[in-house]
Design a protein around this motif. Structure first.
Motif, PDB file in Angstrom:
ATOM      1  N   VAL A  82       0.841  -1.204   0.000  1.00 56.48           N
ATOM      2  CA  VAL A  82       0.000   0.000   0.000  1.00 56.48           C
ATOM      3  C   VAL A  82       0.873   1.249   0.000  1.00 56.48           C
ATOM      4  O   VAL A  82       0.634   2.188  -0.760  1.00 56.48           O
ATOM      5  CB  VAL A  82      -0.957  -0.008   1.219  1.00 56.48           C
ATOM      6  CG1 VAL A  82      -1.691   1.310   1.347  1.00 56.48           C
ATOM      7  CG2 VAL A  82      -1.927  -1.169   1.113  1.00 56.48           C
ATOM      8  N   ARG A  83       1.907   1.273   0.836  1.00 53.44           N
ATOM      9  CA  ARG A  83       2.798   2.441   0.897  1.00 53.44           C
ATOM     10  C   ARG A  83       3.504   2.668  -0.426  1.00 53.44           C
ATOM     11  O   ARG A  83       3.623   3.803  -0.884  1.00 53.44           O
ATOM     12  CB  ARG A  83       3.816   2.279   2.034  1.00 53.44           C
ATOM     13  CG  ARG A  83       3.201   2.329   3.403  1.00 53.44           C
ATOM     14  CD  ARG A  83       4.237   2.470   4.499  1.00 53.44           C
ATOM     15  NE  ARG A  83       5.336   1.528   4.448  1.00 53.44           N
ATOM     16  CZ  ARG A  83       5.390   0.375   5.102  1.00 53.44           C
ATOM     17  NH1 ARG A  83       4.361  -0.014   5.850  1.00 53.44           N
ATOM     18  NH2 ARG A  83       6.451  -0.402   5.018  1.00 53.44           N
TER      19      ARG A  83
ATOM     20  N   ILE B  95       1.074   4.238  -2.994  1.00 52.92           N
ATOM     21  CA  ILE B  95       0.885   5.669  -2.740  1.00 52.92           C
ATOM     22  C   ILE B  95       2.130   6.446  -3.163  1.00 52.92           C
ATOM     23  O   ILE B  95       2.036   7.509  -3.775  1.00 52.92           O
ATOM     24  CB  ILE B  95       0.545   5.923  -1.260  1.00 52.92           C
ATOM     25  CG1 ILE B  95      -0.815   5.312  -0.953  1.00 52.92           C
ATOM     26  CG2 ILE B  95       0.550   7.404  -0.940  1.00 52.92           C
ATOM     27  CD1 ILE B  95      -1.145   5.253   0.504  1.00 52.92           C
TER      28      ILE B  95
ATOM     29  N   PRO C 291      -4.738   5.688   1.361  1.00 56.14           N
ATOM     30  CA  PRO C 291      -5.026   4.482   0.567  1.00 56.14           C
ATOM     31  C   PRO C 291      -6.463   4.414   0.054  1.00 56.14           C
ATOM     32  O   PRO C 291      -6.740   3.724  -0.923  1.00 56.14           O
ATOM     33  CB  PRO C 291      -4.770   3.328   1.542  1.00 56.14           C
ATOM     34  CG  PRO C 291      -3.900   3.883   2.592  1.00 56.14           C
ATOM     35  CD  PRO C 291      -4.227   5.338   2.688  1.00 56.14           C
TER      36      PRO C 291
END
Length: 120
Positions: A59-60, A63, A93
């Protein structure tokens, strides 16, 4: 516009300086830290901060890629040289690419760093 390595902030001292001396603008998904630096050799230097509160590594990284893409698109519209630090909020997110772009444009206008050209 592809963002080169020269435009990336790498040292902790640069991030700390933006935090202590710069201005901060908060949005729904992002926080923009800005420190004007007229003697900067490039148009701007940027850094991205993501904590584990945002999500796992997948997820990081998603982004991070989206923020880099937004900076690549709108980087040529940055009118005043300086340091930019983008901090992703825990809601980032949930945002689509277009929502992140709108949030960045709003924050950049508040900071006064976008030129008046028609942006994409």
């Amino acid at each position: 516009m592809r963002l080169s390595r020269v435009m990336r902030m790498k040292s902790r001292a640069e991030f700390s300086r933006v935090r202590e001396e710069g201005l901060s603008f908060g949005g729904s998904y992002l926080v923009l830290g800005y420190l004007p630096e007229p003697d900067l050799p490039t148009s701007f230097k940027f850094g991205i901060i993501l904590t584990r509160k945002v999500g796992n590594a997948v997820v990081r990284n998603r982004i991070r890629r989206r923020v880099r893409a937004i900076l690549g698109e709108l980087g040529e519209l940055v009118s005043s040289p300086g340091y930019l630090v983008m901090i992703a909020r825990h809601r980032a997110p949930l945002a689509s690419f277009e929502e992140l772009r709108k949030d960045f444009k709003k924050l950049a206008r508040q900071a006064g760093i976008l030129s008046d050209m028609k942006s994409p």
